[in-house]
Write a protein that holds these residues in place. Sequence first.
Motif, mmCIF file in Angstrom:
data_model
loop_
_atom_site.group_PDB
_atom_site.id
_atom_site.type_symbol
_atom_site.label_atom_id
_atom_site.label_comp_id
_atom_site.label_asym_id
_atom_site.label_seq_id
_atom_site.Cartn_x
_atom_site.Cartn_y
_atom_site.Cartn_z
ATOM 1 N N VAL A 28 0.864 -1.177 0.000
ATOM 2 C CA VAL A 28 0.000 0.000 0.000
ATOM 3 C C VAL A 28 0.902 1.228 0.000
ATOM 4 C CG1 VAL A 28 -1.776 1.271 1.267
ATOM 5 C CG2 VAL A 28 -1.817 -1.227 1.250
ATOM 6 N N ILE A 29 0.619 2.166 -0.883
ATOM 7 C CA ILE A 29 1.384 3.415 -0.951
ATOM 8 C C ILE A 29 0.677 4.451 -0.088
ATOM 9 C CG2 ILE A 29 2.325 5.218 -2.434
ATOM 10 C CD1 ILE A 29 3.471 2.395 -2.962
ATOM 11 N N ILE A 30 1.420 5.001 0.877
ATOM 12 C CA ILE A 30 0.904 6.006 1.804
ATOM 13 C C ILE A 30 1.646 7.316 1.571
ATOM 14 C CG2 ILE A 30 0.546 6.632 4.235
ATOM 15 C CD1 ILE A 30 -0.988 4.108 3.389
ATOM 16 N N LYS A 31 0.903 8.404 1.449
ATOM 17 C CA LYS A 31 1.483 9.736 1.285
ATOM 18 C C LYS A 31 1.168 10.540 2.546
ATOM 19 C CE LYS A 31 1.660 13.525 -2.023
ATOM 20 N NZ LYS A 31 1.144 14.007 -3.329
ATOM 21 N N THR A 32 2.217 11.064 3.182
ATOM 22 C CA THR A 32 2.005 11.822 4.410
ATOM 23 C C THR A 32 1.327 13.154 4.098
ATOM 24 O OG1 THR A 32 4.185 12.863 4.342
ATOM 25 C CG2 THR A 32 3.991 10.761 5.534
ATOM 26 N N LEU A 33 0.744 13.766 5.110
ATOM 27 C CA LEU A 33 -0.044 14.984 4.926
ATOM 28 C C LEU A 33 0.700 16.226 5.401
ATOM 29 C CD1 LEU A 33 -3.444 13.482 6.115
ATOM 30 C CD2 LEU A 33 -2.628 13.783 3.768
ATOM 31 N N GLU A 34 2.017 16.217 5.255
ATOM 32 C CA GLU A 34 2.840 17.341 5.682
ATOM 33 C C GLU A 34 2.958 18.371 4.559
ATOM 34 O OE1 GLU A 34 5.817 14.490 8.214
ATOM 35 O OE2 GLU A 34 5.990 14.587 6.049
ATOM 36 N N GLU A 35 3.552 19.526 4.873
ATOM 37 C CA GLU A 35 3.774 20.546 3.842
ATOM 38 C C GLU A 35 4.614 19.976 2.703
ATOM 39 O OE1 GLU A 35 5.665 25.012 3.251
ATOM 40 O OE2 GLU A 35 5.635 24.125 5.250
ATOM 41 N N TYR A 36 5.628 19.188 3.043
ATOM 42 C CA TYR A 36 6.464 18.508 2.059
ATOM 43 C C TYR A 36 6.275 17.007 2.270
ATOM 44 C CZ TYR A 36 8.470 23.141 1.747
ATOM 45 O OH TYR A 36 8.628 24.490 1.587
ATOM 46 N N PRO A 37 5.259 16.422 1.612
ATOM 47 C CA PRO A 37 4.885 15.034 1.887
ATOM 48 C C PRO A 37 5.975 14.029 1.535
ATOM 49 C CG PRO A 37 3.308 16.086 0.396
ATOM 50 C CD PRO A 37 4.424 17.039 0.607
ATOM 51 N N VAL A 39 6.408 9.788 0.679
ATOM 52 C CA VAL A 39 5.624 8.682 0.137
ATOM 53 C C VAL A 39 6.314 7.383 0.566
ATOM 54 C CG1 VAL A 39 4.730 7.600 -1.950
ATOM 55 C CG2 VAL A 39 4.907 10.095 -1.817
ATOM 56 N N TYR A 40 5.533 6.458 1.130
ATOM 57 C CA TYR A 40 6.067 5.200 1.631
ATOM 58 C C TYR A 40 5.322 4.024 1.017
ATOM 59 C CZ TYR A 40 8.055 8.173 5.258
ATOM 60 O OH TYR A 40 8.738 9.147 5.933
ATOM 61 N N CYS A 41 6.062 2.983 0.698
ATOM 62 C CA CYS A 41 5.476 1.713 0.297
ATOM 63 C C CYS A 41 5.466 0.830 1.539
ATOM 64 C CB CYS A 41 6.293 1.074 -0.824
ATOM 65 S SG CYS A 41 5.615 -0.505 -1.353
ATOM 66 N N VAL A 42 4.282 0.543 2.044
ATOM 67 C CA VAL A 42 4.120 -0.243 3.264
ATOM 68 C C VAL A 42 3.664 -1.638 2.879
ATOM 69 C CG1 VAL A 42 2.890 -0.404 5.464
ATOM 70 C CG2 VAL A 42 3.543 1.836 4.564
#
Length: 90
Positions: A28-37, A39-42
């Motif tokens: 699952v690809i997760i994108k963080t919700l920060e100003e500078y996101p 992206v992680y493959c979990v």
Amino acid sequence: MKGLIIGQVAQIGKVQEFGEKGFKKQEVIIKTLEEYPNVYCVEFTGKNTSLVNSFAINDNVRIDVNIRGREYTSEKGNYSVFHSINAWKV
């Protein structure tokens, strides 16, 4: 090493099965919700692949993970380090 990833589901991969013993994983690809996101493959493995069934694209999630690193030296002597992010709780 344990960690926590909070973000939004960007992609959901298909369940992959390996070998005769039925090992399976789902990415699952997760994108963080920060100003500078980021992206992680979990990876969800084994029975934890069922945790993905409740996910939909754009869902906000909080995932407890184990971060693992492994070394590898090829027959030609090339050294590499591999990382995986394995989920164990949603």
